[in-house]
Scaffold this motif. Structure first.
Motif, PDB file in Angstrom:
ATOM      1  N   HIS A  24       0.833  -1.211   0.000  1.00 47.16           N
ATOM      2  CA  HIS A  24       0.000   0.000   0.000  1.00 47.16           C
ATOM      3  C   HIS A  24       0.866   1.258   0.000  1.00 47.16           C
ATOM      4  CE1 HIS A  24      -2.350   3.222   2.078  1.00 47.16           C
ATOM      5  NE2 HIS A  24      -3.203   2.885   1.140  1.00 47.16           N
ATOM      6  N   HIS A  49      -2.663   1.955  -7.705  1.00 50.74           N
ATOM      7  CA  HIS A  49      -3.615   1.688  -6.610  1.00 50.74           C
ATOM      8  C   HIS A  49      -4.903   1.019  -7.091  1.00 50.74           C
ATOM      9  CE1 HIS A  49      -1.796   2.998  -2.864  1.00 50.74           C
ATOM     10  NE2 HIS A  49      -1.038   3.736  -3.648  1.00 50.74           N
ATOM     11  N   TYR A  51      -3.795  -2.332  -7.129  1.00 52.76           N
ATOM     12  CA  TYR A  51      -3.679  -2.769  -5.729  1.00 52.76           C
ATOM     13  C   TYR A  51      -5.045  -3.241  -5.198  1.00 52.76           C
ATOM     14  CZ  TYR A  51      -2.848  -2.358  -0.682  1.00 52.76           C
ATOM     15  OH  TYR A  51      -2.768  -2.608   0.672  1.00 52.76           O
ATOM     16  N   CYS A  52      -6.095  -2.515  -5.563  1.00 50.15           N
ATOM     17  CA  CYS A  52      -7.449  -2.918  -5.123  1.00 50.15           C
ATOM     18  C   CYS A  52      -7.794  -4.302  -5.692  1.00 50.15           C
ATOM     19  CB  CYS A  52      -8.496  -1.897  -5.568  1.00 50.15           C
ATOM     20  SG  CYS A  52      -8.420  -0.366  -4.644  1.00 50.15           S
ATOM     21  N   ILE A 102      -5.895  -6.949  -3.773  1.00 52.08           N
ATOM     22  CA  ILE A 102      -6.502  -7.247  -2.459  1.00 52.08           C
ATOM     23  C   ILE A 102      -7.687  -8.186  -2.650  1.00 52.08           C
ATOM     24  CG2 ILE A 102      -7.668  -6.304  -0.430  1.00 52.08           C
ATOM     25  CD1 ILE A 102      -6.270  -3.650  -1.079  1.00 52.08           C
ATOM     26  N   SER A 103      -8.481  -7.879  -3.686  1.00 52.94           N
ATOM     27  CA  SER A 103      -9.646  -8.714  -3.944  1.00 52.94           C
ATOM     28  C   SER A 103      -9.226 -10.169  -4.192  1.00 52.94           C
ATOM     29  CB  SER A 103     -10.381  -8.141  -5.161  1.00 52.94           C
ATOM     30  OG  SER A 103     -11.600  -8.774  -5.315  1.00 52.94           O
ATOM     31  N   MET A 118      -7.997 -11.720  -0.946  1.00 57.36           N
ATOM     32  CA  MET A 118      -9.117 -12.051  -0.052  1.00 57.36           C
ATOM     33  C   MET A 118      -9.833 -13.327  -0.547  1.00 57.36           C
ATOM     34  SD  MET A 118      -9.272 -10.125   2.487  1.00 57.36           S
ATOM     35  CE  MET A 118      -7.749  -9.241   2.745  1.00 57.36           C
ATOM     36  N   VAL A 131     -10.283 -16.439   1.792  1.00 55.40           N
ATOM     37  CA  VAL A 131     -11.617 -16.991   2.051  1.00 55.40           C
ATOM     38  C   VAL A 131     -11.662 -18.469   1.687  1.00 55.40           C
ATOM     39  CG1 VAL A 131     -13.965 -16.979   1.107  1.00 55.40           C
ATOM     40  CG2 VAL A 131     -12.957 -14.867   1.905  1.00 55.40           C
ATOM     41  N   SER A 182      -4.953   6.852  -2.572  1.00 50.92           N
ATOM     42  CA  SER A 182      -4.198   5.923  -1.718  1.00 50.92           C
ATOM     43  C   SER A 182      -4.458   6.226  -0.245  1.00 50.92           C
ATOM     44  CB  SER A 182      -2.706   5.990  -2.031  1.00 50.92           C
ATOM     45  OG  SER A 182      -2.265   7.321  -2.003  1.00 50.92           O
ATOM     46  N   SER A 234      -7.757   3.282  -1.082  1.00 51.62           N
ATOM     47  CA  SER A 234      -7.122   1.951  -1.092  1.00 51.62           C
ATOM     48  C   SER A 234      -6.765   1.498   0.322  1.00 51.62           C
ATOM     49  CB  SER A 234      -5.926   1.896  -2.045  1.00 51.62           C
ATOM     50  OG  SER A 234      -4.919   2.760  -1.652  1.00 51.62           O
ATOM     51  N   SER A 235      -6.639   2.433   1.262  1.00 49.29           N
ATOM     52  CA  SER A 235      -6.434   1.997   2.656  1.00 49.29           C
ATOM     53  C   SER A 235      -7.702   1.298   3.157  1.00 49.29           C
ATOM     54  CB  SER A 235      -6.065   3.184   3.555  1.00 49.29           C
ATOM     55  OG  SER A 235      -7.055   4.176   3.484  1.00 49.29           O
ATOM     56  N   ALA A 239      -9.836  -0.173   1.151  1.00 48.10           N
ATOM     57  CA  ALA A 239      -9.950  -1.401   0.351  1.00 48.10           C
ATOM     58  C   ALA A 239      -9.167  -2.538   0.998  1.00 48.10           C
ATOM     59  CB  ALA A 239      -9.447  -1.142  -1.066  1.00 48.10           C
ATOM     60  N   PHE A 240      -8.112  -2.193   1.719  1.00 48.92           N
ATOM     61  CA  PHE A 240      -7.311  -3.215   2.400  1.00 48.92           C
ATOM     62  C   PHE A 240      -7.886  -3.545   3.791  1.00 48.92           C
ATOM     63  CE2 PHE A 240      -3.563  -3.767   5.367  1.00 48.92           C
ATOM     64  CZ  PHE A 240      -3.424  -5.130   5.135  1.00 48.92           C
ATOM     65  N   PRO A 283     -12.106  -5.256   4.239  1.00 48.85           N
ATOM     66  CA  PRO A 283     -12.356  -6.702   4.087  1.00 48.85           C
ATOM     67  C   PRO A 283     -11.690  -7.537   5.181  1.00 48.85           C
ATOM     68  CG  PRO A 283     -11.642  -5.739   2.014  1.00 48.85           C
ATOM     69  CD  PRO A 283     -11.436  -4.700   3.053  1.00 48.85           C
ATOM     70  N   VAL A 284     -10.522  -7.073   5.637  1.00 46.65           N
ATOM     71  CA  VAL A 284      -9.836  -7.812   6.715  1.00 46.65           C
ATOM     72  C   VAL A 284     -10.679  -7.765   7.991  1.00 46.65           C
ATOM     73  CG1 VAL A 284      -7.765  -7.881   8.154  1.00 46.65           C
ATOM     74  CG2 VAL A 284      -7.554  -7.449   5.717  1.00 46.65           C
ATOM     75  N   ILE A 339     -16.368  -9.757   1.463  1.00 46.68           N
ATOM     76  CA  ILE A 339     -14.923  -9.749   1.721  1.00 46.68           C
ATOM     77  C   ILE A 339     -14.139  -9.629   0.411  1.00 46.68           C
ATOM     78  CG2 ILE A 339     -13.004 -11.189   2.537  1.00 46.68           C
ATOM     79  CD1 ILE A 339     -15.005 -12.357   4.625  1.00 46.68           C
ATOM     80  N   ALA A 393     -15.367  -8.730  -2.798  1.00 48.23           N
ATOM     81  CA  ALA A 393     -15.737  -7.694  -3.780  1.00 48.23           C
ATOM     82  C   ALA A 393     -15.611  -6.263  -3.255  1.00 48.23           C
ATOM     83  CB  ALA A 393     -17.169  -7.939  -4.256  1.00 48.23           C
ATOM     84  N   PRO A 442     -13.104  -4.331  -2.181  1.00 44.64           N
ATOM     85  CA  PRO A 442     -12.074  -3.450  -2.764  1.00 44.64           C
ATOM     86  C   PRO A 442     -12.453  -2.976  -4.163  1.00 44.64           C
ATOM     87  CG  PRO A 442     -11.081  -5.416  -1.806  1.00 44.64           C
ATOM     88  CD  PRO A 442     -12.558  -5.647  -1.804  1.00 44.64           C
ATOM     89  N   ILE A 443     -13.113  -3.823  -4.923  1.00 40.37           N
ATOM     90  CA  ILE A 443     -13.493  -3.438  -6.287  1.00 40.37           C
ATOM     91  C   ILE A 443     -14.586  -2.361  -6.241  1.00 40.37           C
ATOM     92  CG2 ILE A 443     -14.529  -4.305  -8.435  1.00 40.37           C
ATOM     93  CD1 ILE A 443     -13.106  -6.986  -7.762  1.00 40.37           C
ATOM     94  N   ALA A 484     -13.004   0.952  -5.561  1.00 39.39           N
ATOM     95  CA  ALA A 484     -12.345   1.527  -6.747  1.00 39.39           C
ATOM     96  C   ALA A 484     -13.382   2.113  -7.705  1.00 39.39           C
ATOM     97  CB  ALA A 484     -11.503   0.459  -7.440  1.00 39.39           C
TER      98      ALA A 484
END
Lengths: 67, 492
Positions: free
Chosen positions: A18, A41, A44-45, A48-49, A52, A56, B73, B77-78, B80-81, B84-85, B264, B266, B268-269, B272
């Motif tokens: 990040h 970024h 990056y998204c 992450i997807s 995850m 999962v 960012s 995107s922070s 997005a990370f 989900p976590v 969890i 989808a 981040p998408i 965006a």
């Protein structure tokens, strides 16, 4: 590597990714005009997807009590 | 034309919300938790719609206007990370415990986790205090946007009133099911409209490449306007999602724990999809409409649409803004109503054996009362209240150690939790008083956001407070850990 360590390692790598300091002074554009830092970024998204989805699948996102 | 589009949109939301009433079973569990029947797609959309406020459309473009692409960012995107976590390691566990023990509110969960009614009261007060400014901002923001988009035809007071009425009707009638359905529609609306706006406006400006050529290159870099320390410490802000009462409420509505999987993966998408258009339009706006100073830049999206897009798009954008406002407002109002009904009325009034219908009626009255109170407050509040909104996130994020300790640390105690509450209350007030006079305040001008300091202090408070107090009783702890829920994973 056990499961907890795998998860911790993945999350640590994602967090480090990040902070893209190597792109901080670049303003060139890619993919038809998107600034490279923004394109990174967006990617990056998506990463992450995918990560995850892997977690999962690996962890199941389920708990014993729910089974 | 613009007004007609806005009114049509409000009617559509109302209709979808009222449809939810057709499945209403008349019980408290159905009104507050939709009988835990919400499926994966609606859960994703309602969580996303609830989490994203109008800031994601107007505020983000306004910030990008001054700070450039680094806003993505920093804020998007922070999330997005982190989000989900949190869903994966906090949301799913709370769902399991909520279903097993019949929890409806997070105050119930924390009260029973540490067997402390007083802790429940303390947490209730803090959560409500942090949530109220957030509500107020939504109602005021909707009124201001209504006035701006209709060129003053609909004054702020009337715009806010319309939004409150629509939300009141579908939340009162259908509870959390109607709220979830309406949020799904609204999340889809603001996701779609961002993409449509960016295509139409950039086509008018000669394409993305052409529009960004005349922009100050500093706005196309991350590091020109945002210090590294700010970027790193800002990552803590999205932890707030783990302590929002309205998010907790939606988590509990999931049908099964597997229902979380889509959210969890989808999330981040979705982030965006909403934030990229807002940030790009804000950056391009710095060259296309260069005369906006300070907070006036929040109007950059509205200005660009009025100058470079057909009128109907202004109406649609207004609908998108209202979608973002209402999809948060409805959940916040309902979660507050749930807290009042379950943690104050049901617990302290002699309602034992009260009919389910009476519990639902009480919940409905609270929704109406809270919306009336919020609306009246919005008429007398100064616009500086908007600055308090950012601090709501800081407060909720700083309380995050409580939920982590409750779920993962058997040795944690109510004294530790109390230490966190007091530490957060004191430090939050201190930093707010410092920041109120200094726009863009960071800790000792280092670029570090106050949330990083408050969070660190809260973690220390939880550890020290717990270790200095007697061990919790096994009979209490075992209710939350006895089936190996946490131990299984930590040992494997």
């Amino acid at each position: 590597m056990n499961r907890s360590l795998t998860v911790a390692f993945m999350l640590a790598v994602l967090y480090l990714l990040h902070n893209d300091f190597w792109l901080w002074r670049r303003y060139d554009t890619v993919l038809g005009g998107i600034p490279v830092g923004l394109a990174y970024h967006i990617g990056y998204c998506l990463l992450i997807s995918l990560a995850m989805a892997f977690l999962v699948r690996r962890l199941g996102a389920t708990e014993p009590a729910d089974r | 034309m613009t007004l007609a589009v806005l009114v049509l949109y409000l009617v559509l939301v109302l209709s979808v919300g009222l449809l939810g009433h057709r499945l209403f079973r008349g019980t408290g569990e159905d009104y507050f938790l939709a009988s835990r029947t919400i499926g994966p797609f609606v859960l994703l959309m309602t969580l996303f719609g609830t989490h994203m406020t109008a800031f994601a459309m107007l505020g983000a473009s306004g910030e990008a206007y001054h700070q450039g692409i680094g806003v993505f960012s920093l804020m998007a995107s922070s999330s997005a990370f982190v989000v989900p976590v949190v869903f994966m390691f906090v949301g799913t566990r709370l769902w399991v415990l909520g279903k097993r023990h019949g929890f409806v509110t997070q105050v119930q969960f924390f009260r029973e986790r540490w067997d402390s009614p007083s802790l429940g009261v303390g947490l209730f007060v803090l959560l409500v205090a942090l949530l109220v400014p957030y509500l107020l901002i939504g109602v005021m923001g909707a009124g201001i946007t209504f006035e701006a988009i209709t060129d003053g035809l609909v004054p702020q007071w009337l715009g806010s009133l319309l939004i409150c009425l629509v939300v009141a009707i579908y939340v009162v009638v259908g509870g959390v099911r109607s709220t979830s359905w309406a949020n799904t529609l609204q999340a889809l609306v603001f996701m779609t409209l961002g993409a449509v706006s960016v295509v139409i406006i950039f086509r008018h400006l000669g394409g993305l490449d052409g529009a960004l050529k005349s922009v100050d290159p500093a706005l196309l870099m991350h590091g020109s306007r945002i210090p590294a320390t700010t970027l790193i410490s800002y990552t803590f802000i999205p932890l707030s999602i783990g302590m929002f009462p309205h998010i907790f409420m939606h988590w509990l509505t999931a049908q099964r724990v597997e229902t979380f999987k889509l959210a969890i993966v989808a999330y981040p998408i979705c982030i965006a999809i909403v934030w990229v258009p807002s940030v790009l339009l804000g950056v391009a706006g710095s060259a296309a409409v260069p005369d906006l100073q300070g907070p006036a830049s929040n109007a950059v999206l509205l200005r660009m649409i009025s100058e470079f897009a057909p009128k109907v798009l202004a109406g649609l954008l207004g609908a998108g803004v209202f979608a973002a406002v209402m999809s948060s407002l409805d959940s916040q109002i309902l979660s507050l109503s749930t807290l009042f009904t379950q943690d104050i009325v049901k617990r302290h009034a002699s309602t034992e054996g009260a009919e389910e219908r009476s519990v639902v009626r009480t919940g409905r009255w609270f929704v109406v009362a809270l919306l009336v109170a919020t609306y009246l407050l919005s008429l007398v509040s100064n616009r500086s209240i908007f600055r308090l909104g950012i601090w709501s996130f800081t407060g909720f994020a700083s309380l995050f150690p409580i939920v982590v300790a409750a779920l993962y640390w058997r040795r944690s105690t109510k004294q530790g939790a109390w230490a966190v509450l007091l530490t957060v209350a004191v430090l939050w007030t201190y930093f707010l008083s410092q920041a109120w006079a200094t726009p863009g305040y960071t800790v000792a001008s280092t670029g570090i956001m106050p949330v990083a300091v408050i969070l660190a202090a809260a973690i220390v408070a939880m550890i020290v407070g717990s270790l200095l107090s007697p061990k919790p009783e096994p009979r209490v702890v075992n209710r939350f850990f006895s089936d190996g829920l946490t131990e299984t994973k930590s040992k494997s």
